[in-house]
Write a protein that holds these residues in place. Structure first.
Motif, PDB file in Angstrom:
ATOM      1  N   THR A   2       0.834  -1.220  -0.109  1.00  0.00           N
ATOM      2  CA  THR A   2      -0.103  -0.048  -0.157  1.00  0.00           C
ATOM      3  C   THR A   2       0.704   1.296   0.071  1.00  0.00           C
ATOM      4  O   THR A   2       1.985   1.286   0.401  1.00  0.00           O
ATOM      5  CB  THR A   2      -0.827   0.093   1.175  1.00  0.00           C
ATOM      6  OG1 THR A   2      -0.218   0.019   2.328  1.00  0.00           O
ATOM      7  CG2 THR A   2      -1.770  -1.161   1.192  1.00  0.00           C
ATOM      8  N   ALA A   3       0.223   2.377  -0.464  1.00  0.00           N
ATOM      9  CA  ALA A   3       0.841   3.780  -0.398  1.00  0.00           C
ATOM     10  C   ALA A   3      -0.051   4.559   0.261  1.00  0.00           C
ATOM     11  O   ALA A   3      -0.838   5.014  -0.481  1.00  0.00           O
ATOM     12  CB  ALA A   3       1.246   4.313  -1.984  1.00  0.00           C
ATOM     13  N   GLY A   4      -0.145   4.661   1.507  1.00  0.00           N
ATOM     14  CA  GLY A   4      -1.166   5.410   1.998  1.00  0.00           C
ATOM     15  C   GLY A   4      -2.473   4.439   2.324  1.00  0.00           C
ATOM     16  O   GLY A   4      -2.448   3.355   2.756  1.00  0.00           O
ATOM     17  N   ALA A   5      -3.338   5.246   1.721  1.00  0.00           N
ATOM     18  CA  ALA A   5      -4.908   4.652   1.641  1.00  0.00           C
ATOM     19  C   ALA A   5      -5.044   3.954   0.455  1.00  0.00           C
ATOM     20  O   ALA A   5      -6.121   3.887   0.028  1.00  0.00           O
ATOM     21  CB  ALA A   5      -5.791   5.587   2.212  1.00  0.00           C
ATOM     22  N   VAL A   6      -3.923   3.617  -0.327  1.00  0.00           N
ATOM     23  CA  VAL A   6      -4.321   2.918  -1.768  1.00  0.00           C
ATOM     24  C   VAL A   6      -3.439   1.690  -1.814  1.00  0.00           C
ATOM     25  O   VAL A   6      -2.390   1.586  -1.088  1.00  0.00           O
ATOM     26  CB  VAL A   6      -3.937   3.719  -2.894  1.00  0.00           C
ATOM     27  CG1 VAL A   6      -4.975   5.151  -2.713  1.00  0.00           C
ATOM     28  CG2 VAL A   6      -2.446   4.306  -3.005  1.00  0.00           C
ATOM     29  N   GLU A   7      -3.904   0.833  -2.600  1.00  0.00           N
ATOM     30  CA  GLU A   7      -3.336  -0.446  -3.070  1.00  0.00           C
ATOM     31  C   GLU A   7      -2.713  -0.330  -4.637  1.00  0.00           C
ATOM     32  O   GLU A   7      -3.820   0.136  -5.446  1.00  0.00           O
ATOM     33  CB  GLU A   7      -4.245  -1.756  -2.912  1.00  0.00           C
ATOM     34  CG  GLU A   7      -3.559  -3.014  -3.089  1.00  0.00           C
ATOM     35  CD  GLU A   7      -4.604  -3.951  -3.016  1.00  0.00           C
ATOM     36  OE1 GLU A   7      -4.990  -4.684  -3.979  1.00  0.00           O
ATOM     37  OE2 GLU A   7      -4.849  -4.604  -1.898  1.00  0.00           O
ATOM     38  N   ILE A   8      -1.754  -0.554  -4.817  1.00  0.00           N
ATOM     39  CA  ILE A   8      -1.289  -0.742  -6.305  1.00  0.00           C
ATOM     40  C   ILE A   8      -1.374  -2.123  -6.577  1.00  0.00           C
ATOM     41  O   ILE A   8      -0.841  -3.143  -6.033  1.00  0.00           O
ATOM     42  CB  ILE A   8       0.344  -0.424  -6.219  1.00  0.00           C
ATOM     43  CG1 ILE A   8       0.551   0.943  -5.767  1.00  0.00           C
ATOM     44  CG2 ILE A   8       0.452  -0.385  -7.787  1.00  0.00           C
ATOM     45  CD1 ILE A   8      -0.176   2.125  -6.197  1.00  0.00           C
ATOM     46  N   ARG A   9      -2.118  -2.517  -7.763  1.00  0.00           N
ATOM     47  CA  ARG A   9      -2.264  -3.610  -8.570  1.00  0.00           C
ATOM     48  C   ARG A   9      -2.116  -3.443 -10.045  1.00  0.00           C
ATOM     49  O   ARG A   9      -2.087  -2.531 -10.578  1.00  0.00           O
ATOM     50  CB  ARG A   9      -3.507  -4.473  -7.992  1.00  0.00           C
ATOM     51  CG  ARG A   9      -4.780  -3.640  -8.497  1.00  0.00           C
ATOM     52  CD  ARG A   9      -5.935  -4.327  -8.502  1.00  0.00           C
ATOM     53  NE  ARG A   9      -7.175  -3.740  -8.729  1.00  0.00           N
ATOM     54  CZ  ARG A   9      -7.467  -3.297  -9.965  1.00  0.00           C
ATOM     55  NH1 ARG A   9      -6.819  -3.909 -11.079  1.00  0.00           N
ATOM     56  NH2 ARG A   9      -8.806  -2.748  -9.949  1.00  0.00           N
ATOM     57  N   ARG A  10      -2.040  -4.839 -10.651  1.00  0.00           N
ATOM     58  CA  ARG A  10      -1.998  -5.049 -12.083  1.00  0.00           C
ATOM     59  C   ARG A  10      -3.260  -4.440 -12.529  1.00  0.00           C
ATOM     60  O   ARG A  10      -4.468  -4.933 -12.103  1.00  0.00           O
ATOM     61  CB  ARG A  10      -1.416  -6.507 -12.381  1.00  0.00           C
ATOM     62  CG  ARG A  10      -1.290  -6.684 -13.973  1.00  0.00           C
ATOM     63  CD  ARG A  10       0.134  -6.105 -14.224  1.00  0.00           C
ATOM     64  NE  ARG A  10       0.304  -6.214 -15.908  1.00  0.00           N
ATOM     65  CZ  ARG A  10       1.176  -7.023 -16.484  1.00  0.00           C
ATOM     66  NH1 ARG A  10       1.548  -8.018 -15.583  1.00  0.00           N
ATOM     67  NH2 ARG A  10       1.221  -7.014 -17.676  1.00  0.00           N
ATOM     68  N   ALA A  11      -3.195  -3.494 -13.574  1.00  0.00           N
ATOM     69  CA  ALA A  11      -4.305  -3.496 -14.242  1.00  0.00           C
ATOM     70  C   ALA A  11      -4.775  -4.238 -15.222  1.00  0.00           C
ATOM     71  O   ALA A  11      -4.383  -5.375 -15.605  1.00  0.00           O
ATOM     72  CB  ALA A  11      -4.210  -2.042 -15.172  1.00  0.00           C
ATOM     73  N   THR A  12      -6.213  -4.509 -15.431  1.00  0.00           N
ATOM     74  CA  THR A  12      -6.902  -5.448 -16.189  1.00  0.00           C
ATOM     75  C   THR A  12      -7.882  -4.533 -17.175  1.00  0.00           C
ATOM     76  O   THR A  12      -8.209  -3.419 -16.967  1.00  0.00           O
ATOM     77  CB  THR A  12      -7.729  -6.265 -15.340  1.00  0.00           C
ATOM     78  OG1 THR A  12      -8.777  -5.758 -14.824  1.00  0.00           O
ATOM     79  CG2 THR A  12      -7.097  -6.965 -14.317  1.00  0.00           C
ATOM     80  N   PRO A  13      -8.182  -5.265 -18.242  1.00  0.00           N
ATOM     81  CA  PRO A  13      -9.178  -4.777 -19.359  1.00  0.00           C
ATOM     82  C   PRO A  13     -10.122  -4.197 -18.504  1.00  0.00           C
ATOM     83  O   PRO A  13     -10.955  -3.253 -19.014  1.00  0.00           O
ATOM     84  CB  PRO A  13      -9.546  -5.922 -20.023  1.00  0.00           C
ATOM     85  CG  PRO A  13      -8.256  -6.446 -20.173  1.00  0.00           C
ATOM     86  CD  PRO A  13      -7.773  -6.642 -18.681  1.00  0.00           C
ATOM     87  N   ALA A  14     -10.875  -4.627 -17.471  1.00  0.00           N
ATOM     88  CA  ALA A  14     -12.096  -3.976 -16.584  1.00  0.00           C
ATOM     89  C   ALA A  14     -11.836  -2.604 -16.172  1.00  0.00           C
ATOM     90  O   ALA A  14     -12.517  -2.235 -15.565  1.00  0.00           O
ATOM     91  CB  ALA A  14     -12.301  -5.127 -15.568  1.00  0.00           C
ATOM     92  N   ASP A  15     -10.488  -2.344 -15.971  1.00  0.00           N
ATOM     93  CA  ASP A  15     -10.266  -1.007 -15.523  1.00  0.00           C
ATOM     94  C   ASP A  15     -10.274   0.090 -16.421  1.00  0.00           C
ATOM     95  O   ASP A  15     -10.063   1.304 -16.055  1.00  0.00           O
ATOM     96  CB  ASP A  15      -8.466  -1.204 -14.737  1.00  0.00           C
ATOM     97  CG  ASP A  15      -8.720  -2.035 -13.667  1.00  0.00           C
ATOM     98  OD1 ASP A  15      -9.563  -1.834 -12.815  1.00  0.00           O
ATOM     99  OD2 ASP A  15      -7.816  -2.802 -13.603  1.00  0.00           O
ATOM    100  N   LEU A  16     -10.689  -0.302 -17.857  1.00  0.00           N
ATOM    101  CA  LEU A  16     -10.414   0.765 -18.861  1.00  0.00           C
ATOM    102  C   LEU A  16     -11.428   1.663 -18.558  1.00  0.00           C
ATOM    103  O   LEU A  16     -11.005   3.073 -18.528  1.00  0.00           O
ATOM    104  CB  LEU A  16     -11.132  -0.064 -20.161  1.00  0.00           C
ATOM    105  CG  LEU A  16     -11.185   1.067 -21.212  1.00  0.00           C
ATOM    106  CD1 LEU A  16      -9.603   1.652 -21.551  1.00  0.00           C
ATOM    107  CD2 LEU A  16     -11.561   0.315 -22.321  1.00  0.00           C
ATOM    108  N   GLU A  17     -12.558   1.688 -18.055  1.00  0.00           N
ATOM    109  CA  GLU A  17     -13.488   2.807 -17.939  1.00  0.00           C
ATOM    110  C   GLU A  17     -13.019   3.597 -16.675  1.00  0.00           C
ATOM    111  O   GLU A  17     -12.928   4.965 -17.089  1.00  0.00           O
ATOM    112  CB  GLU A  17     -15.036   2.188 -17.336  1.00  0.00           C
ATOM    113  CG  GLU A  17     -15.936   3.183 -17.197  1.00  0.00           C
ATOM    114  CD  GLU A  17     -17.411   2.772 -17.001  1.00  0.00           C
ATOM    115  OE1 GLU A  17     -18.156   3.329 -16.479  1.00  0.00           O
ATOM    116  OE2 GLU A  17     -17.867   1.861 -17.817  1.00  0.00           O
ATOM    117  N   PRO A  18     -12.657   3.204 -15.489  1.00  0.00           N
ATOM    118  CA  PRO A  18     -12.238   4.117 -14.613  1.00  0.00           C
ATOM    119  C   PRO A  18     -10.707   4.798 -14.986  1.00  0.00           C
ATOM    120  O   PRO A  18     -10.479   6.085 -14.818  1.00  0.00           O
ATOM    121  CB  PRO A  18     -12.064   3.473 -13.371  1.00  0.00           C
ATOM    122  CG  PRO A  18     -12.038   2.079 -13.675  1.00  0.00           C
ATOM    123  CD  PRO A  18     -12.531   1.919 -15.016  1.00  0.00           C
TER     124      PRO A  18
END
Length: 170
Positions: A2-18
């Motif tokens: 985590t970086a503060g209040a966020v989590e870093i993860r691998r992007a997927t095609p489902a993340d396209l809209e955001p």
């Protein structure tokens, strides 16, 4: 991780809209098209990450993203994009994303990483310089339709280490 209040993860095609919501808000005049971004997310030569806000009991919203083009075994790589939603800036998210992009590039065998940054964005230039990037050229009127020049920057990468995280870890 985590970086503060966020989590870093691998992007997927489902993340396209955001991702596109942040992209079009941040780059009103020169945002990537959804088709271009979808191609990047699906391309095995690319490595995209998202930062997701962590809220108790909620799925979390994408608040930042970054992308790297680094074909495995190529000596060169290119940070394609790093964008953080305005309300999440100054929290170390961009720094964490840059570090992870560079680690992945080295793990894929790259010896150098390149990027372009707007000449009117000294904050981003300072961030990149803190990772060893140096300005090597200017691309006149690169960012259209505004006609803003791009500073081309390059950083040398260390030889890959067995201790490095790779895309399989994310």
């Amino acid at each position: 991780m985590t970086a503060g209040a966020v989590e870093i993860r691998r992007a997927t095609p489902a993340d396209l809209e955001p991702i596109m919501a942040i992209e079009t808000a941040a780059f009103v005049n020169d945002a990537w098209s959804p088709e271009s971004m979808a191609h990047e997310l699906a391309d095995s030569s690319c490595f995209y990450l998202v930062a997701v806000e962590q809220a108790a009991g909620e799925a979390g919203a994408v608040v930042a993203y970054s992308g790297l083009r680094a074909p495995i075994g190529s000596p060169d790589s290119d940070i394609q994009t790093i964008t953080v939603a305005p309300e999440y800036r100054r929290r170390g998210i961009a720094r964490d994303l840059v570090r992870r992009m560079l680690d992945e590039a080295a793990a894929r065998g790259a010896r150098e990483t390149f990027l372009e940054v707007r000449v009117d964005n000294p904050g981003a230039q300072t961030l990149y310089e803190s990772f060893g990037f140096e300005g090597i050229a200017v691309r006149p009127r690169y960012y259209m339709p505004d006609g803003v020049d791009a500073l081309v920057m390059r950083a040398s990468l260390p030889a890959p280490s067995a201790a490095l995280s790779t895309s399989e870890d994310l």
